[in-house]
Design a protein around this motif. Sequence first.
Motif, mmCIF file in Angstrom:
data_model
loop_
_atom_site.group_PDB
_atom_site.id
_atom_site.type_symbol
_atom_site.label_atom_id
_atom_site.label_comp_id
_atom_site.label_asym_id
_atom_site.label_seq_id
_atom_site.Cartn_x
_atom_site.Cartn_y
_atom_site.Cartn_z
ATOM 1 N N VAL A 1 0.830 -1.209 0.000
ATOM 2 C CA VAL A 1 0.000 0.000 0.000
ATOM 3 C C VAL A 1 0.863 1.256 0.000
ATOM 4 O O VAL A 1 0.837 2.048 -0.955
ATOM 5 C CB VAL A 1 -0.959 -0.002 1.204
ATOM 6 N N ARG A 2 1.628 1.447 1.040
ATOM 7 C CA ARG A 2 2.436 2.664 1.123
ATOM 8 C C ARG A 2 3.504 2.719 0.045
ATOM 9 O O ARG A 2 3.837 3.806 -0.444
ATOM 10 C CB ARG A 2 3.087 2.751 2.504
ATOM 11 N N GLY A 3 4.075 1.565 -0.311
ATOM 12 C CA GLY A 3 5.131 1.556 -1.322
ATOM 13 C C GLY A 3 4.651 1.243 -2.716
ATOM 14 O O GLY A 3 5.473 0.930 -3.595
ATOM 15 N N PHE A 4 3.342 1.307 -2.944
ATOM 16 C CA PHE A 4 2.799 0.972 -4.263
ATOM 17 C C PHE A 4 3.329 1.946 -5.323
ATOM 18 O O PHE A 4 3.177 3.162 -5.199
ATOM 19 C CB PHE A 4 1.281 1.026 -4.233
ATOM 20 N N GLY A 5 3.973 1.398 -6.339
ATOM 21 C CA GLY A 5 4.534 2.214 -7.413
ATOM 22 C C GLY A 5 5.934 2.720 -7.135
ATOM 23 O O GLY A 5 6.594 3.232 -8.049
ATOM 24 N N ASP A 6 6.418 2.586 -5.924
ATOM 25 C CA ASP A 6 7.772 3.030 -5.571
ATOM 26 C C ASP A 6 8.724 1.839 -5.713
ATOM 27 O O ASP A 6 8.984 1.116 -4.766
ATOM 28 C CB ASP A 6 7.789 3.565 -4.145
#
Length: 316
Positions: A78-83
């Motif tokens: 969730v927090r790192g989605f796409g990172d």
Amino acid sequence: MSPLPSTQTPTLGNTLGAIFLAVVLSCILFGVSTLQVYHYYHYYPNDTRVHKISVGVLWVLDATHLSLTIASTYHYAVRGFGDFAGLQIVTWPVKLAITINVIIVLLVHSLYTSRVWRLSGYHRGVIGYLVAAVVLAGSGIGVVLAIESWGLRTWADSAAMDWAVLASFAAGTAIDILLSGAMCFYLRKSKGAGMRLNSRISTLIQYTLSTGVFTSAMSLACFFTFILMPHNLVFLSITYLLTRLYVNSFMAMLNARQRGPRTGTDSDAYALSRSHPTSGVRVSTVAFTHGSAPLAQPRDVERVRPPLSTAPNALS
């Protein structure tokens, strides 16, 4: 260079997907272990303080480990989605979860070893010493793995500690097999002429074999998935489930004993095993009768109470 096989290529399914499924199944297994803990404290109020504290500590560690796996999954999914750069960083919840996993396995193996030690009659035979030595060696490998994990910064750095991961999985499998074999061996030797006693011992043997098979199979699964699929997180997801199984296996062993109020004392069990060696009730049964209703005994056996000062505590 030829491309990686499909089973090794990192994808969303065999990385975050595998971890997500492991968290869901872990929550189910945690619910099962929580129910077993409740049954333990409800049906075995007279167990020793050591066992009561150990069960409580195991539950707290299990809950903490589950919380850390949920937190790490939320961070990456969730927090790192796409990172993509951030997904390569090994966060502290993952490192702490590895450490707690080592502690849980060490505690469960130690409790099983204490049972084998008492089943063997303490200093009688070499199996107890062999089990203790193997568990001690496996614990050392686990401690090294926990220390090495705190030095990781990225997932790519984990290649330097492959030997520790493989050694830990192999040691866990060997210890589970050895513990199950030793306990079944001594339990089988405790059988005698009493039908109800033999029935209870047979039940304990079945629980020992089933739990040993489950944990050994999961350890082997971790071992082979780490070798065959080192570029994804399938092995890590199986490790999460393995932690839950260790707690459930030990709780199942404790709850397999006869339930109900105690009708005798530790001194009675010790005197029975000492004064009637041919009755089928030996010193090895004391390790499974302390703190609960004693196993059924042959009716023709006379109870003899020795002085309390001479009766050793079976589980302290």
